[in-house]
Motif scaffolding. Structure first.
Motif, PDB file in Angstrom:
ATOM      1  N   TRP A 102     -48.714  68.927 -14.381  1.00  8.10           N
ATOM      2  CA  TRP A 102     -49.334  68.416 -15.610  1.00  8.10           C
ATOM      3  C   TRP A 102     -49.653  69.603 -16.513  1.00  8.10           C
ATOM      4  CZ3 TRP A 102     -52.878  63.592 -15.680  1.00  8.10           C
ATOM      5  CH2 TRP A 102     -53.322  63.342 -16.981  1.00  8.10           C
ATOM      6  N   LEU A 103     -48.921  69.682 -17.608  1.00  9.49           N
ATOM      7  CA  LEU A 103     -49.169  70.707 -18.613  1.00  9.49           C
ATOM      8  C   LEU A 103     -50.015  70.094 -19.719  1.00  9.49           C
ATOM      9  CD1 LEU A 103     -48.756  73.527 -19.814  1.00  9.49           C
ATOM     10  CD2 LEU A 103     -46.589  72.714 -20.794  1.00  9.49           C
ATOM     11  N   SER A 104     -51.285  70.445 -19.759  1.00  3.34           N
ATOM     12  CA  SER A 104     -52.193  69.939 -20.786  1.00  3.34           C
ATOM     13  C   SER A 104     -51.964  70.709 -22.083  1.00  3.34           C
ATOM     14  CB  SER A 104     -53.642  70.107 -20.324  1.00  3.34           C
ATOM     15  OG  SER A 104     -54.076  71.441 -20.536  1.00  3.34           O
ATOM     16  N   PRO A 105     -52.628  70.339 -23.180  1.00  4.78           N
ATOM     17  CA  PRO A 105     -52.505  71.145 -24.399  1.00  4.78           C
ATOM     18  C   PRO A 105     -52.975  72.590 -24.210  1.00  4.78           C
ATOM     19  CG  PRO A 105     -53.367  68.984 -24.933  1.00  4.78           C
ATOM     20  CD  PRO A 105     -53.345  69.077 -23.427  1.00  4.78           C
ATOM     21  N   ALA A 106     -53.788  72.836 -23.182  1.00  4.73           N
ATOM     22  CA  ALA A 106     -54.294  74.191 -22.955  1.00  4.73           C
ATOM     23  C   ALA A 106     -53.432  74.962 -21.967  1.00  4.73           C
ATOM     24  CB  ALA A 106     -55.737  74.138 -22.444  1.00  4.73           C
ATOM     25  N   ASP A 107     -53.125  74.380 -20.802  1.00  8.53           N
ATOM     26  CA  ASP A 107     -52.410  75.107 -19.757  1.00  8.53           C
ATOM     27  C   ASP A 107     -52.059  74.116 -18.647  1.00  8.53           C
ATOM     28  OD1 ASP A 107     -51.293  77.138 -18.277  1.00  8.53           O
ATOM     29  OD2 ASP A 107     -53.094  78.382 -18.198  1.00  8.53           O
ATOM     30  N   TRP A 108     -51.422  74.613 -17.605  1.00  9.25           N
ATOM     31  CA  TRP A 108     -51.121  73.780 -16.451  1.00  9.25           C
ATOM     32  C   TRP A 108     -52.395  73.471 -15.662  1.00  9.25           C
ATOM     33  CZ3 TRP A 108     -46.465  71.659 -15.771  1.00  9.25           C
ATOM     34  CH2 TRP A 108     -45.355  72.267 -16.345  1.00  9.25           C
ATOM     35  N   PHE A 109     -52.523  72.206 -15.253  1.00  8.06           N
ATOM     36  CA  PHE A 109     -53.568  71.883 -14.289  1.00  8.06           C
ATOM     37  C   PHE A 109     -53.189  72.484 -12.943  1.00  8.06           C
ATOM     38  CE2 PHE A 109     -54.831  68.409 -17.171  1.00  8.06           C
ATOM     39  CZ  PHE A 109     -56.218  68.525 -17.088  1.00  8.06           C
ATOM     40  N   ARG A 110     -54.135  73.162 -12.330  1.00  9.27           N
ATOM     41  CA  ARG A 110     -53.967  73.583 -10.955  1.00  9.27           C
ATOM     42  C   ARG A 110     -54.245  72.380 -10.049  1.00  9.27           C
ATOM     43  NH1 ARG A 110     -53.001  76.869 -14.553  1.00  9.27           N
ATOM     44  NH2 ARG A 110     -53.128  79.135 -14.254  1.00  9.27           N
ATOM     45  N   VAL A 228     -45.814  66.541 -19.341  1.00  5.55           N
ATOM     46  CA  VAL A 228     -45.820  67.671 -20.268  1.00  5.55           C
ATOM     47  C   VAL A 228     -46.351  67.146 -21.590  1.00  5.55           C
ATOM     48  CG1 VAL A 228     -44.440  69.408 -21.466  1.00  5.55           C
ATOM     49  CG2 VAL A 228     -43.879  68.769 -19.102  1.00  5.55           C
ATOM     50  N   GLN A 229     -47.586  67.505 -21.916  1.00  2.59           N
ATOM     51  CA  GLN A 229     -48.208  66.999 -23.130  1.00  2.59           C
ATOM     52  C   GLN A 229     -47.774  67.794 -24.355  1.00  2.59           C
ATOM     53  OE1 GLN A 229     -52.487  66.582 -21.267  1.00  2.59           O
ATOM     54  NE2 GLN A 229     -52.391  65.388 -23.152  1.00  2.59           N
ATOM     55  N   GLY A 230     -47.735  67.117 -25.482  1.00  2.00           N
ATOM     56  CA  GLY A 230     -47.513  67.783 -26.749  1.00  2.00           C
ATOM     57  C   GLY A 230     -48.830  68.261 -27.340  1.00  2.00           C
ATOM     58  N   ARG A 231     -48.741  68.915 -28.479  1.00  2.00           N
ATOM     59  CA  ARG A 231     -49.902  69.398 -29.230  1.00  2.00           C
ATOM     60  C   ARG A 231     -49.608  69.200 -30.710  1.00  2.00           C
ATOM     61  NH1 ARG A 231     -50.438  75.271 -26.435  1.00  2.00           N
ATOM     62  NH2 ARG A 231     -49.018  75.756 -28.149  1.00  2.00           N
ATOM     63  N   GLY A 238     -43.453  64.547 -22.541  1.00  2.00           N
ATOM     64  CA  GLY A 238     -42.672  63.720 -21.636  1.00  2.00           C
ATOM     65  C   GLY A 238     -43.439  63.406 -20.370  1.00  2.00           C
ATOM     66  N   VAL A 239     -43.153  62.237 -19.799  1.00  2.00           N
ATOM     67  CA  VAL A 239     -43.808  61.763 -18.580  1.00  2.00           C
ATOM     68  C   VAL A 239     -42.733  61.349 -17.587  1.00  2.00           C
ATOM     69  CG1 VAL A 239     -45.443  60.113 -17.604  1.00  2.00           C
ATOM     70  CG2 VAL A 239     -45.711  60.848 -19.977  1.00  2.00           C
ATOM     71  N   LEU A 240     -42.917  61.711 -16.343  1.00  2.00           N
ATOM     72  CA  LEU A 240     -42.061  61.249 -15.251  1.00  2.00           C
ATOM     73  C   LEU A 240     -42.958  60.628 -14.192  1.00  2.00           C
ATOM     74  CD1 LEU A 240     -39.202  63.224 -13.493  1.00  2.00           C
ATOM     75  CD2 LEU A 240     -40.929  62.011 -12.169  1.00  2.00           C
ATOM     76  N   VAL A 241     -42.709  59.358 -13.870  1.00  2.00           N
ATOM     77  CA  VAL A 241     -43.517  58.680 -12.856  1.00  2.00           C
ATOM     78  C   VAL A 241     -42.596  58.056 -11.813  1.00  2.00           C
ATOM     79  CG1 VAL A 241     -45.480  58.207 -14.370  1.00  2.00           C
ATOM     80  CG2 VAL A 241     -43.627  56.547 -14.215  1.00  2.00           C
ATOM     81  N   PRO A 242     -43.026  58.057 -10.548  1.00  2.00           N
ATOM     82  CA  PRO A 242     -42.222  57.413  -9.503  1.00  2.00           C
ATOM     83  C   PRO A 242     -42.402  55.896  -9.541  1.00  2.00           C
ATOM     84  CG  PRO A 242     -44.232  58.293  -8.549  1.00  2.00           C
ATOM     85  CD  PRO A 242     -44.242  58.689  -9.995  1.00  2.00           C
ATOM     86  N   LEU A 243     -41.307  55.183  -9.304  1.00  2.00           N
ATOM     87  CA  LEU A 243     -41.341  53.727  -9.206  1.00  2.00           C
ATOM     88  C   LEU A 243     -40.780  53.297  -7.862  1.00  2.00           C
ATOM     89  CD1 LEU A 243     -40.026  52.493 -12.685  1.00  2.00           C
ATOM     90  CD2 LEU A 243     -42.371  53.066 -12.023  1.00  2.00           C
ATOM     91  N   ARG A 272     -35.309  69.104 -23.126  1.00  2.00           N
ATOM     92  CA  ARG A 272     -35.206  70.566 -23.108  1.00  2.00           C
ATOM     93  C   ARG A 272     -36.093  71.203 -24.181  1.00  2.00           C
ATOM     94  NH1 ARG A 272     -30.223  70.840 -24.160  1.00  2.00           N
ATOM     95  NH2 ARG A 272     -29.429  70.634 -22.034  1.00  2.00           N
ATOM     96  N   SER A 273     -36.451  70.457 -25.210  1.00  2.00           N
ATOM     97  CA  SER A 273     -37.221  71.023 -26.330  1.00  2.00           C
ATOM     98  C   SER A 273     -38.725  71.009 -26.094  1.00  2.00           C
ATOM     99  CB  SER A 273     -36.922  70.233 -27.614  1.00  2.00           C
ATOM    100  OG  SER A 273     -37.535  68.939 -27.585  1.00  2.00           O
ATOM    101  N   LEU A 274     -39.189  70.505 -24.937  1.00  2.00           N
ATOM    102  CA  LEU A 274     -40.623  70.423 -24.674  1.00  2.00           C
ATOM    103  C   LEU A 274     -41.199  71.807 -24.396  1.00  2.00           C
ATOM    104  CD1 LEU A 274     -40.753  67.236 -22.398  1.00  2.00           C
ATOM    105  CD2 LEU A 274     -40.706  67.398 -24.894  1.00  2.00           C
ATOM    106  N   ARG A 275     -42.525  71.878 -24.280  1.00  2.00           N
ATOM    107  CA  ARG A 275     -43.209  73.156 -24.085  1.00  2.00           C
ATOM    108  C   ARG A 275     -42.866  73.805 -22.748  1.00  2.00           C
ATOM    109  NH1 ARG A 275     -48.770  71.497 -23.825  1.00  2.00           N
ATOM    110  NH2 ARG A 275     -49.271  73.713 -23.567  1.00  2.00           N
ATOM    111  N   SER A 276     -42.372  73.037 -21.820  1.00  2.00           N
ATOM    112  CA  SER A 276     -41.925  73.548 -20.514  1.00  2.00           C
ATOM    113  C   SER A 276     -40.568  72.933 -20.204  1.00  2.00           C
ATOM    114  CB  SER A 276     -42.918  73.180 -19.412  1.00  2.00           C
ATOM    115  OG  SER A 276     -42.331  73.280 -18.131  1.00  2.00           O
TER     116      SER A 276
END
Length: 467
Positions: A102-110, A228-231, A238-243, A272-276
């Motif tokens: 999870w990449l927040s607007p600030a940084d990755w959550f540990r 991966v959150q935008g700002r 983008g979001v990826l969730v298991p189903l 590919r254009s996201l922050r990560s």
């Protein structure tokens, strides 16, 4: 059950009608069955009979959904055994953010504490909830039918049922509109001589593009989902969730001109254009199972029925029909569950004869359950310059700055993370983040940047091996 025809005047005395067989409508029917001998759910769609299936009335089901722990708990109380049924069907109970990249607007959550979240297809959730609700013999569904208006009571101040398309009356002592964003309640009330409700609307012009993938096996993968959150400076995410069924649902997100395309050949390029590059890397070798599907109806809109000076007896509006949110914050299903719980509490001690007269009070009680999710969604959307709606006041701007600092701390501080996700999951009140102890922890990190350049991958999850 008696054999009194539904259009007979006596039929309304022991009958409640719920319009809409989505989550809000089904949970309301479950609550009302404890007070009315008969509850009829009227649904425009032909409902699936053989298992979870897509239906037109839930177009957002093609996109990522989350059910926060508060919603899980409330729904389990209303429908005991539901959680086990969902997980048996393939839904996953995960810990957010610990089980995610999870990449927040600030940084990755540990891997810090957060809140449980249930992930599964909306079709599965819809199917399991409907099956659990309809085990109650007092509840029936009329699917493939739709209401065209309200029946006025003889006293001129109450609702006596609905008119179905084709002109067939359906008498009821109580009518609940849970038809979602397509609700015609303002027009129906106007036809009975009531004013239209005031409307508050915030639209950040968020767009979705989603598709399904077969989840590739990878024994080295330590995560189950990704966000991966935008700002405001790069409003793409983008979001990826298991189903269930070994699938991934990937939803790409963008505001305004950054809204993602639904063209097959542009899906990976947007990722590919996201922050990560993490989300792109995860799906670049995965097999698509569907074409991209778009969704643009993401505005926050609140119809203030609770503020109306006059309100008919025997009528309620619940769920998205009263208040809908930008779905990126994942609160819709949880708020629907909270509204059902509030409905249950507001009707305590009332029998079917006294419930219609309490409709105005009940409308106010259930509307209040949307307030926290509304505050979260609108205050965040107001960060984006293209958002249409009332401008943020000084208090909101101060709160936004403070919450940016909360996010910085929550990325790495276990205590702040637990409190932040308690509020985000609607399990804890917002003032949890304003307690003296929390403010001290936030202020201790005040000098840290709120929008640093984050590494491509978090320290606890290295990039995949190119080989």
């Amino acid at each position: 059950m008696d054999d009194t025809p539904d259009n007979h005047p006596e039929a309304r005395d022991d009958h409640a009608v719920v319009l809409g067989a989505g989550l809000a409508g089904l949970l309301a029917a479950r609550v009302l069955a404890e007070r009315f001998p008969r509850v009829t759910v009227v649904e425009r769609d032909e409902l699936p009979k053989e298992g979870p299936r897509f239906r037109p009335g839930l177009p957002q089901s093609r996109h990522a959904h989350v059910l926060w722990s508060r919603g899980v708990d409330v729904m389990e109380r209303l429908l005991p055994g539901l959680t086990a049924e969902l997980t048996a069907g393939g839904a996953a109970l995960l810990e957010s953010p610990r089980d995610f990249l999870w990449l927040s607007p600030a940084d990755w959550f540990r891997p810090v504490p957060g809140a449980p979240v249930l992930l599964g297809s909306r079709e599965l959730i819809d199917w399991c909830v409907r099956r659990a609700v309809l085990r109650d013999v007092r509840i029936r569904v009329l699917d493939g039918r739709a209401a065209s208006g309200l029946l006025a009571g003889e006293d001129g101040r109450s609702v006596a049922g609905v008119t179905l398309r084709g002109g067939e009356p359906l008498a009821a002592r109580l009518v609940v509109d849970a038809t979602g964003r397509t609700s015609k309640a303002p027009a129906w009330l106007a036809a009975l001589g009531y004013p239209c409700p005031a409307v508050t609307r915030y639209d950040s012009h968020l767009g979705y593009s989603s598709r399904l993938y077969a989840a590739p096996p990878d024994p080295a993968r330590r995560w189950h989902g990704m966000y991966v959150q935008g700002r405001p400076d790069l409003p793409r995410g983008g979001v990826l969730v298991p189903l269930e069924g070994g699938r991934w649902l990937v939803t790409l997100i963008g505001n305004g001109a950054h809204a993602p395309s639904t063209k097959d050949e542009e899906f990976l390029g947007f990722a590919r254009s996201l922050r990560s590059p993490a989300l792109h890397d995860a799906i670049s070798g995965a097999t698509p199972l569907s074409d991209p599907a778009g969704f643009r109806g993401t505005a926050n809109e609140r119809r203030h029925y609770e503020r109306m000076d006059r309100w008919p007896e025997g009528f309620l509006v619940l769920g998205d029909a009263a208040c809908r949110f930008n779905p990126v914050y994942g609160h819709g299903m949880t708020v629907a569950a909270l509204a059902a719980q509030a409905l249950d509490g507001a009707l305590a001690g009332l029998d079917s004869e006294r419930i219609p007269g309490a409709a105005r009070r009940v409308q106010r009680v259930t509307a209040a359950e949307a307030s926290i999710a509304w505050q979260i969604a609108t205050s965040e959307d107001m960060r984006y310059p293209q958002t249409e709606g009332p401008p943020p006041d000084r208090a909101t701007r101060i709160l936004q700055r403070y919450m940016s600092r909360v996010m910085v701390g929550a990325n790495t501080d276990p205590a702040l993370s637990a409190r932040f996700f308690g509020v985000l999951s609607l399990s804890a009140p917002p003032n949890t983040l304003l307690s003296p102890g929390t403010m001290v922890r936030v202020l201790s990190k005040w000098r840290l940047p709120t929008s640093p350049t984050a590494p491509a991958y978090p320290p606890h999850q290295p990039p995949p091996d190119p080989a």
